[in-house]
Design a protein around this motif. Structure first.
Motif, PDB file in Angstrom:
ATOM      1  N   ILE A 157      -7.192   4.546   2.480  1.00  0.00           N
ATOM      2  CA  ILE A 157      -5.924   4.421   1.766  1.00  0.00           C
ATOM      3  C   ILE A 157      -6.228   3.699   0.460  1.00  0.00           C
ATOM      4  O   ILE A 157      -7.030   2.757   0.430  1.00  0.00           O
ATOM      5  CB  ILE A 157      -4.861   3.685   2.624  1.00  0.00           C
ATOM      6  N   GLU A 158      -5.595   4.182  -0.613  1.00  0.00           N
ATOM      7  CA  GLU A 158      -5.858   3.610  -1.930  1.00  0.00           C
ATOM      8  C   GLU A 158      -4.643   2.796  -2.361  1.00  0.00           C
ATOM      9  O   GLU A 158      -3.506   3.285  -2.329  1.00  0.00           O
ATOM     10  CB  GLU A 158      -6.103   4.735  -2.933  1.00  0.00           C
ATOM     11  N   CYS A 159      -4.878   1.563  -2.752  1.00  0.00           N
ATOM     12  CA  CYS A 159      -3.766   0.729  -3.218  1.00  0.00           C
ATOM     13  C   CYS A 159      -3.250   1.267  -4.542  1.00  0.00           C
ATOM     14  O   CYS A 159      -4.031   1.527  -5.464  1.00  0.00           O
ATOM     15  CB  CYS A 159      -4.227  -0.723  -3.367  1.00  0.00           C
ATOM     16  N   PRO A 160      -1.919   1.431  -4.673  1.00  0.00           N
ATOM     17  CA  PRO A 160      -1.369   1.999  -5.901  1.00  0.00           C
ATOM     18  C   PRO A 160      -1.493   1.068  -7.110  1.00  0.00           C
ATOM     19  O   PRO A 160      -1.262   1.494  -8.237  1.00  0.00           O
ATOM     20  CB  PRO A 160       0.114   2.228  -5.564  1.00  0.00           C
TER      21      PRO A 160
ATOM     22  N   LEU B  73       0.804  -1.228   0.000  1.00  0.00           N
ATOM     23  CA  LEU B  73       0.000   0.000   0.000  1.00  0.00           C
ATOM     24  C   LEU B  73       0.838   1.280   0.000  1.00  0.00           C
ATOM     25  O   LEU B  73       0.313   2.362  -0.248  1.00  0.00           O
ATOM     26  CB  LEU B  73      -0.953   0.006   1.192  1.00  0.00           C
ATOM     27  N   ALA B  74       2.140   1.173   0.294  1.00  0.00           N
ATOM     28  CA  ALA B  74       2.972   2.380   0.350  1.00  0.00           C
ATOM     29  C   ALA B  74       3.945   2.495  -0.819  1.00  0.00           C
ATOM     30  O   ALA B  74       4.752   3.419  -0.849  1.00  0.00           O
ATOM     31  CB  ALA B  74       3.736   2.420   1.665  1.00  0.00           C
ATOM     32  N   PHE B  75       3.907   1.557  -1.765  1.00  0.00           N
ATOM     33  CA  PHE B  75       4.865   1.607  -2.876  1.00  0.00           C
ATOM     34  C   PHE B  75       4.169   1.383  -4.216  1.00  0.00           C
ATOM     35  O   PHE B  75       3.297   0.519  -4.330  1.00  0.00           O
ATOM     36  CB  PHE B  75       5.945   0.518  -2.721  1.00  0.00           C
ATOM     37  N   GLY B  76       4.632   2.142  -5.222  1.00  0.00           N
ATOM     38  CA  GLY B  76       4.196   1.887  -6.590  1.00  0.00           C
ATOM     39  C   GLY B  76       3.143   2.858  -7.064  1.00  0.00           C
ATOM     40  O   GLY B  76       2.870   3.871  -6.419  1.00  0.00           O
TER      41      GLY B  76
ATOM     42  N   TRP C  62      -7.972  -0.102  -5.350  1.00  0.00           N
ATOM     43  CA  TRP C  62      -8.937  -0.498  -4.319  1.00  0.00           C
ATOM     44  C   TRP C  62      -8.700   0.378  -3.094  1.00  0.00           C
ATOM     45  O   TRP C  62      -7.550   0.675  -2.735  1.00  0.00           O
ATOM     46  CB  TRP C  62      -8.763  -1.981  -3.922  1.00  0.00           C
ATOM     47  N   GLN C  63      -9.791   0.763  -2.419  1.00  0.00           N
ATOM     48  CA  GLN C  63      -9.652   1.617  -1.233  1.00  0.00           C
ATOM     49  C   GLN C  63     -10.029   0.845   0.026  1.00  0.00           C
ATOM     50  O   GLN C  63     -10.981   0.046   0.010  1.00  0.00           O
ATOM     51  CB  GLN C  63     -10.529   2.863  -1.375  1.00  0.00           C
ATOM     52  N   TRP C  64      -9.282   1.119   1.094  1.00  0.00           N
ATOM     53  CA  TRP C  64      -9.449   0.438   2.380  1.00  0.00           C
ATOM     54  C   TRP C  64      -9.605   1.493   3.462  1.00  0.00           C
ATOM     55  O   TRP C  64      -8.855   2.474   3.485  1.00  0.00           O
ATOM     56  CB  TRP C  64      -8.223  -0.443   2.659  1.00  0.00           C
ATOM     57  N   ASP C  65     -10.555   1.287   4.375  1.00  0.00           N
ATOM     58  CA  ASP C  65     -10.763   2.304   5.416  1.00  0.00           C
ATOM     59  C   ASP C  65      -9.813   2.077   6.598  1.00  0.00           C
ATOM     60  O   ASP C  65      -8.984   1.163   6.574  1.00  0.00           O
ATOM     61  CB  ASP C  65     -12.244   2.374   5.829  1.00  0.00           C
TER      62      ASP C  65
ATOM     63  N   SER D 131      -1.421   6.465  -1.502  1.00  0.00           N
ATOM     64  CA  SER D 131      -2.301   7.632  -1.521  1.00  0.00           C
ATOM     65  C   SER D 131      -3.399   7.501  -0.484  1.00  0.00           C
ATOM     66  O   SER D 131      -3.855   6.399  -0.210  1.00  0.00           O
ATOM     67  CB  SER D 131      -2.987   7.758  -2.879  1.00  0.00           C
ATOM     68  N   VAL D 132      -3.805   8.647   0.035  1.00  0.00           N
ATOM     69  CA  VAL D 132      -4.984   8.700   0.882  1.00  0.00           C
ATOM     70  C   VAL D 132      -6.072   9.395   0.080  1.00  0.00           C
ATOM     71  O   VAL D 132      -5.825  10.424  -0.551  1.00  0.00           O
ATOM     72  CB  VAL D 132      -4.679   9.467   2.188  1.00  0.00           C
TER      73      VAL D 132
END
Ligand code: FES
Ligand SMILES: [Fe+2]
Length: 342
Positions: free
Chosen positions: A88-91, A69-72, A95-98, A82-83
């Motif tokens: 948080i949005e998977c790069p 979730l923090a790379f790419g 997909w978004q996760w709360d 990204s938030v």
């Protein structure tokens, strides 16, 4: 590895990582909309702050196809991780996760997949620090971080901008070593230059915490300053939360407090966070005076003095304690034992 060998090599009173609160960052390390990768307790994690300011920690890998979730992701104009609003949005595929790790959006599908939830970690923000609850069994926090009146007091300079803080990354140190400093009175003369110490440390268990105190005699210029050495009587008070949060209070020349967070990265290494504040010399003092500044930075030096021993020591499960240190050490170790799962 046999359990006994594990204990002796890695230095703990029990097997595995202890349960409790651990510092993972300072609050201003993770601004609104920011995402950072972390690696603690042998796990890849991600910390992010939503646009409304809530901080969250999730396991790092997306449940869709395993993206971190923090790379790419697209290199422009977005950065890695990204938030979007409160998620948080998977790069990888967006997909978004709360903040609880629940899937909130699949951008190319009609509805989110509510069965999918990335493991989330309990977090608290106190006094400009972000704490994470770790429990190998995955249980909810068994207790809350305590109040620290000095961080709320007008008698003290605020951490920001008049405290001191430092992080020592990836050191060959375990939280247990640092916690044991609280009852290790004998090292204070050899390592920290005290003139004398009283060996009758008072050690008391208070729920998940241990409180300790002892008297110390030190001198004004023990690190080789100019002029005559003036003996000064002081008092040390320690407070340990679980194993990983260690608070030291020093009363004498100028009252000061430091909070040390020791957070395991793997069985052998930890990050060590230190946050120091000092009392004002007078009620209207705007920033620490010469003595105050010295107290703040002395505490960083004192930790540096302990580091070479911590990084090279070998844990002794049953030390041949002389009577002077036996009861304090036994009491502390018996208390700390409960936080280890094995
Ligand atoms: S791997 Fe994360 S959205 Fe596909
Ligand atoms: Fe020490």
């Amino acid at each position: 590895m046999l359990q006994q060998q594990y204990h002796e090599k890695f230095g703990s009173v029990g097997e595995g990582y202890p349960t409790g609160w651990f510092q993972i960052a300072w609050s201003d390390d993770v601004g609104p909309g920011e995402v950072k990768p972390l690696h603690y307790f042998d796990q890849d994690l991600v910390v992010f702050r939503t646009e409304s300011g809530k901080v969250a920690v999730l396991n790092a890998h997306c449940l869709h196809m395993g993206g971190h979730l923090a790379f790419g992701g697209s290199r422009s104009p977005r950065r890695s991780g990204s938030v979007v609003g409160e998620c948080i949005e998977c790069p990888w595929h967006g997909w978004q996760w709360d903040t609880n790790g629940c899937n909130a959006l699949i951008p190319y599908s009609k509805r989110p997949n509510s069965a999918q939830r990335i493991p989330s970690w309990p977090v608290r923000e106190i006094y400009g620090m972000i704490l994470l609850w770790h429990d190998q069994a995955g249980s909810a926090p068994g207790w809350e971080p305590r109040q620290i009146p000095e961080f709320e007091s007008d008698d003290y300079h605020p951490v920001d901008p008049h405290g001191a803080r430092q992080v020592w990354r990836d050191r060959h140190v375990q939280p247990q070593f640092v916690a044991e400093n609280h009852v290790d009175i004998a090292h204070v003369k050899f390592v920290h230059g005290a003139e004398d110490v009283a060996y009758d440390a008072h050690v008391e268990v208070d729920g998940p915490c241990v409180l300790s105190s002892w008297k110390i005699l030190y001198s004004t210029n023990r690190r080789g300053g100019e002029g005559e050495r003036q003996p000064i009587e002081g008092t040390f008070r320690g407070e340990i939360w679980g194993v990983g949060i260690i608070i030291n209070r020093m009363y004498g020349i100028r009252d000061n407090l430091n909070l040390i967070g020791v957070t395991p990265i793997n069985p052998e290494h930890s990050d060590i966070f230190m946050t120091n504040i000092v009392m004002k010399g007078s009620p209207d003092e705007v920033e620490p005076d010469v003595i105050g500044k010295k107290m703040l930075h002395n505490q960083l030096d004192e930790l540096e003095s302990d580091l070479p021993t911590w990084e090279n020591m070998r844990f002794v499960p049953r030390p041949p304690y002389p009577p002077e240190e036996s009861s304090a050490f036994r009491k502390l170790r018996a208390h700390l034992r409960q936080f280890y799962p094995g």
